[in-house]
Design an enzyme around this catalytic site. Structure first.
Site, mmCIF file in Angstrom:
data_model
loop_
_atom_site.group_PDB
_atom_site.id
_atom_site.type_symbol
_atom_site.label_atom_id
_atom_site.label_comp_id
_atom_site.label_asym_id
_atom_site.label_seq_id
_atom_site.Cartn_x
_atom_site.Cartn_y
_atom_site.Cartn_z
ATOM 1 N N HIS A 133 0.852 -0.843 -0.032
ATOM 2 C CA HIS A 133 0.106 0.114 0.064
ATOM 3 C C HIS A 133 0.574 1.172 -0.088
ATOM 4 O O HIS A 133 1.256 2.015 -1.639
ATOM 5 C CB HIS A 133 -0.648 -0.015 1.077
ATOM 6 C CG HIS A 133 -1.611 1.246 1.146
ATOM 7 N ND1 HIS A 133 -2.669 1.808 0.966
ATOM 8 C CD2 HIS A 133 -0.998 2.467 1.617
ATOM 9 C CE1 HIS A 133 -3.370 2.240 1.149
ATOM 10 N NE2 HIS A 133 -2.371 3.246 1.492
ATOM 11 N N GLU A 134 1.601 1.062 0.750
ATOM 12 C CA GLU A 134 2.821 2.341 0.915
ATOM 13 C C GLU A 134 3.592 2.176 0.024
ATOM 14 O O GLU A 134 3.781 3.931 -0.855
ATOM 15 C CB GLU A 134 3.556 2.424 2.575
ATOM 16 C CG GLU A 134 3.040 2.567 3.676
ATOM 17 C CD GLU A 134 1.771 3.472 4.026
ATOM 18 O OE1 GLU A 134 1.771 4.063 2.683
ATOM 19 O OE2 GLU A 134 1.052 3.883 4.067
ATOM 20 N N HIS B 140 1.961 4.457 -3.250
ATOM 21 C CA HIS B 140 2.093 5.902 -2.725
ATOM 22 C C HIS B 140 3.178 6.540 -4.239
ATOM 23 O O HIS B 140 2.775 7.256 -4.669
ATOM 24 C CB HIS B 140 2.000 6.282 -2.091
ATOM 25 C CG HIS B 140 0.626 6.030 -0.600
ATOM 26 N ND1 HIS B 140 -0.319 7.384 -1.085
ATOM 27 C CD2 HIS B 140 0.477 5.555 0.275
ATOM 28 C CE1 HIS B 140 -1.234 6.698 -0.503
ATOM 29 N NE2 HIS B 140 -0.966 6.065 0.735
#
Length: 633
Positions: free
Chosen positions: A428-429, A432
């Site tokens: 998820h990170e 980004h």
């Protein structure tokens, strides 16, 4: 004869912990040769800023002129009487520190394992230095004057014999490149023409050896063999640019410790996407969690410094450390935590590269090896970051500046849990970084800071994390929760599970009208993309392997096709996009990639969640639509 100059420079007492050269791997591609026997000694020293101020105050205060001149003066003063050359790769880092590199020479030839690096602070003063210069007795005359060395072809044959290399040199000839370098033409069995370079090397016993450095790229091993220039059956040392490493981790796609066991994986990198492996940047091979794509370390105090932070180091490249979910405190398993974070982030790098997040697209790499984009921007990975708890984040500056991921300790379970071990958090990170670099172009990292666009940034992170961890037996009735392990909750940290069932997850496009928080809006966006995922899987099947298989540039399964289309859509859409614009970009991506062969599957997925043909954006009053184009009805 150069005497004990290190003592005068104040460096003899320093610990020898800085590697001057890439380290060889432990085996030679099954040829029965143990390269550990040829491993170079670690013989470098490092003088920190505090050491410089204490032991070399006059040099530490040097300033004025440009940083290259200052660095050159440092070497002259600290190594009086020695000869050296500046290596043409000096630069000023984003932190304002200037880095200048030198190679020691003797009689006009390199001492190949004798280096000096000078770091100049942004105030123009010397920050620190490191070196592995040779300080023993020097030969009286240059070997070229005495012709005191063998023919390079003999050295080439000596290397092939000693290392059992499968190179046919029956028709080999020598092509002279310059006074000290040759190329062996007409061979077969190597990836490229082998090369030879006459150079010195500092031996472990404190003496200097004249050698032929024979370079042979064998694919699984890329070797620099230092063959004695007089006794060509003697190989002093070997460096292998290809590193063989093992990592004890939760292997992809295991999402967290409740769904699988840790295992040891060897050389998990993909050389097509990480040609220097994960533990090299093409110039330096590391024996720690550092490489071209990422650098991982502990960050207990939550500070900005990372280069000097603790990270596990393994000279034999065995990153195998104990961990169990019931271990406490978290610091007791920091080695395993850093290793897992490093593994997961590199897996993401390699997968996203295959899907199109390359150098030119603004990916995260130190060395872009001539493929475009801006380098010097690996991802800084901070494990057990002390700046917070129960969270994680990713900072994405423009291309050319490192990304930074901070993953925290989660305190919602006893004992506390390190989020390095939840793959979904790391994916998820990292996503980004992907979306911020692609949307609006690599140089514009501010295109996803609106409420809806920022929400899509969160949704893309959840979507990639969810799609990557699909299991072989999953189908469109399978539901997924985000963050359930770190949260110690079956509900995770989102409004609803990701599901194709509207009763399990009722979110539709107009649900955004009641939310004013990016994670909530992101859950809506991921819920829509989850429909896209299963429509494409139902049509094309599901590849359960860790990487896509391409046919004419198109993933041949629905899972990776969905990821590819979503990724391509990020690059197509405008800066600060809306759901409607992102939808259109994905459909355009399919038109470009497959000539629109999935148009109806995409429209039906979007329409099911209210993002059909008639959907309209208004920040306070979005209009939903379940309509699809006529050709899809």
């Amino acid at each position: 004869m150069h005497g004990l100059l290190l003592a005068a420079a104040g460096l003899l007492s320093l610990p020898l912990h800085v590697l001057a050269h890439p380290q060889p791997s432990t085996n030679l591609a099954g040829r029965g040769v143990d390269l550990d026997a040829y491993r170079m000694a670690d013989r470098s020293s490092y003088m920190s800023s505090d050491d410089m101020k204490l032991k070399q105050p006059a040099i530490a205060s040097l300033s004025g002129g440009n940083y290259v001149d200052t660095a050159t003066e440092v070497v002259k003063r600290m190594m009086p009487g020695m000869t050296f050359r500046m290596v043409d790769d000096h630069y000023v880092g984003e932190s304002g520190i200037s880095h200048v590199y030198f190679r020691q020479t003797m009689h006009g030839m390199d001492i190949d394992n004798a280096d000096f690096n000078v770091n100049i602070g942004k105030d123009g003063k010397v920050l620190s230095v490191g070196h592995s210069f040779y300080t023993g007795p020097a030969p009286d005359k240059a070997p070229v004057e005495k012709r005191d060395f063998s023919d390079p072809m003999q050295a080439f044959h000596g290397a092939c014999k000693a290392l059992n290399l499968s190179i046919n040199s029956d028709k080999a000839t020598i092509q002279t490149m310059n006074e000290h370098e040759v190329m062996f033409m007409g061979t077969s069995g190597a990836m490229s023409d082998p090369q030879g370079k006459l150079c010195y090397m500092a031996k472990e016993d404190g003496t200097l050896a004249l050698t032929w450095r024979v370079e042979t790229d064998m694919g699984d091993n890329w070797l620099l063999s230092y063959v004695d220039a007089k006794e060509t059956d003697k190989v002093h040392n070997v460096v292998d640019y290809v590193s063989h490493a093992t990592y004890q981790v939760y292997k992809w796609p295991i999402p967290d410790p409740t769904e699988g066991k840790r295992e040891i994986v060897e050389n998990p990198w993909n050389l097509k996407t990480s040609p220097f492996t994960w533990i090299s940047d093409g110039k330096t091979n590391y024996t720690t969690t550092r490489g071209n794509n990422a650098i991982a370390q502990a960050n207990f105090d939550g500070g900005e410094d990372y280069l000097n932070n603790y990270r596990p180091d393994s000279k034999n490249l065995k990153f195998e450390y104990p961990y169990a979910p019931n271990m406490s405190p978290p610091k007791s398993y920091i080695d395993a935590s850093v290793t897992q974070l490093f593994y997961s982030a590199n897996m993401v790098h390699d997968l996203y590269y295959m899907l199109g997040f390359t150098e030119k697209a603004g990916n995260f790499q130190v060395n872009n090896h001539g493929q475009g984009g801006k380098g010097n921007d690996f991802v800084i990975l901070n494990a057990q970051d002390g700046s917070g708890t129960n969270n994680a984040n990713f900072a994405t500056p423009p291309d050319g500046k490192p990304g930074r991921m901070r993953v925290y300790i989660w305190t919602k379970a006893k004992p506390s849990r390190g989020s390095s071990f939840e793959a979904g958090t790391v994916i998820h990170e990292y996503t980004h970084g992907l979306s911020n670099r692609l949307c609006g172009g690599p140089a514009n990292a501010g295109c996803l800071n609106g409420m809806e666009s920022g929400g899509m940034g969160e949704g893309w992170g959840d979507f990639f994390a969810t799609a990557i961890r699909l299991k072989p037996n999953d189908n469109r009735n399978s539901n997924y929760v985000h963050g359930e392990w770190v949260n110690n909750s079956p509900k995770g940290n989102r409004l609803y599970p990701y599901s194709t069932n509207l009763q399990t997850n009722p979110l539709v496009y107009t649900s955004c009208n009641k939310y004013n928080e990016v994670h909530a809006i992101g859950t809506v966006w991921c819920s829509i993309l989850y429909e896209v995922l299963w429509n494409l899987i139902d049509k094309h099947g599901k590849n359960d392997g860790p990487t896509p298989v391409f046919e004419n540039g198109v993933p041949n399964d629905g899972k990776y096709l969905a990821l590819k289309l979503v990724l391509d859509g990020m690059a197509i859409q405008p800066c600060k996009p809306t759901f409607v614009q992102a939808r259109d970009a994905i459909i355009d991506a399919d038109m470009n990639l497959t000539k629109g062969s999935n148009k109806c599957e995409l429209w039906k997925a979007f329409a099911k969640r209210g993002l059909g043909v008639g959907a309209k954006y208004d920040p306070k009053n979005r209009t939903g639509s379940k309509a699809v184009p006529k050709e899809c009805q």
